[in-house]
Design an enzyme around this catalytic site. Structure first.
Site, PDB file in Angstrom:
ATOM      1  N   HIS A  39       0.853  -1.195   0.000  1.00 25.90           N
ATOM      2  CA  HIS A  39       0.000   0.000   0.000  1.00 25.90           C
ATOM      3  C   HIS A  39       0.887   1.242   0.000  1.00 25.90           C
ATOM      4  O   HIS A  39       2.087   1.134   0.266  1.00 25.90           O
ATOM      5  CB  HIS A  39      -0.890   0.017   1.254  1.00 25.90           C
ATOM      6  CG  HIS A  39      -0.083   0.122   2.514  1.00 25.90           C
ATOM      7  ND1 HIS A  39       0.428  -0.985   3.160  1.00 25.90           N
ATOM      8  CD2 HIS A  39       0.354   1.193   3.221  1.00 25.90           C
ATOM      9  CE1 HIS A  39       1.128  -0.600   4.208  1.00 25.90           C
ATOM     10  NE2 HIS A  39       1.108   0.726   4.278  1.00 25.90           N
ATOM     11  N   HIS A 124       5.601   5.898  -1.337  1.00 34.07           N
ATOM     12  CA  HIS A 124       6.373   4.665  -1.545  1.00 34.07           C
ATOM     13  C   HIS A 124       5.573   3.452  -1.067  1.00 34.07           C
ATOM     14  O   HIS A 124       4.616   3.594  -0.307  1.00 34.07           O
ATOM     15  CB  HIS A 124       7.685   4.734  -0.754  1.00 34.07           C
ATOM     16  CG  HIS A 124       7.472   4.763   0.728  1.00 34.07           C
ATOM     17  ND1 HIS A 124       7.219   5.931   1.421  1.00 34.07           N
ATOM     18  CD2 HIS A 124       7.423   3.773   1.649  1.00 34.07           C
ATOM     19  CE1 HIS A 124       7.044   5.653   2.707  1.00 34.07           C
ATOM     20  NE2 HIS A 124       7.170   4.343   2.871  1.00 34.07           N
TER      21      HIS A 124
END
Ligand code: ATP
Ligand code: MG
Length: 174
Positions: A39, A124
């Site tokens: 995620h 990220h």
């Protein structure tokens, strides 16, 4: 409960992230994040009383209402922390649209009274924790593009052997 808000990623990106993770297995020791937990965190709320989940959810809904589907691309590998025990991640490029979404979600949560850190947003996907980056070279990451259309409010349970994320509510972009 422990809460965070994150992007769930389309299949093209999840596949490439899994490929990057598989390539890392041959060269880096550490704890791998299972692909079903990949995620992009937009905001980390930390411990929040159960009675305030509704308020967090409305704040995220309000912020997402002004945003449409978000084109993103996977980027380079990067790391946080110590070289012998690093968080290793693959960057996500979403330009100004992604920055604006994160800014709006965070501002809306702050307005609703939640406290968030003031670290700058560096989108990220974490692939490894406690990664030993002192030996050998990193592989080339697999790249992919796709469109993100979901922001999710998750709870995180850290009491077990690995973190368990539970989607509490999903917000569609556009
Ligand atoms: P573990 O802590 O067991 O390694 P985790 O980091 O995946 O697991 P959480 O700590 O609940 O689980 O974090 C949920 C998400 O929020 C992750 O993406 C994590 O990187 C991010 N996060 C956690 N703490 C912070 C923080 N202080 N600031 C910003 N983001 C955070
Ligand atoms: Mg953590």
């Amino acid at each position: 409960m422990r809460l965070f808000v994150a992007l769930e990623l389309p299949e093209e990106l999840l596949e490439a992230l899994s490929e990057t993770s598989a390539a890392l297995r041959d060269s880096v020791r550490g704890r791998y994040v299972a692909p079903d937990r990949f995620h992009v965190t937009l905001a980390f709320l930390g411990e929040v009383a159960g009675t305030r989940v509704g308020s967090a959810s409305s704040a995220v809904a309000q912020a997402c209402a002004g945003h449409g589907p978000l084109p993103v691309a996977l980027g380079e590998l990067g790391s946080f922390g110590r070289r012998n025990s690093a968080v290793l991640w693959q960057g996500v490029e979403g330009g100004e649209l992604l920055d604006a979404l994160a800014r709006d979600v965070r501002a809306s949560l702050k307005d609703a009274g939640f406290s968030l850190d003031d670290k700058s947003f560096l989108p990220h996907v974490t692939l490894m924790r406690a990664a030993d980056l002192t030996k050998g070279a990193l592989p080339m990451p697999a790249l992919a593009r796709g469109v993100v259309d979901t922001v999710t409010l998750f709870s995180s349970d850290l009491s077990g052997a690995h973190p368990v994320y539970t989607p509490l509510e999903r917000f569609f972009l556009g």
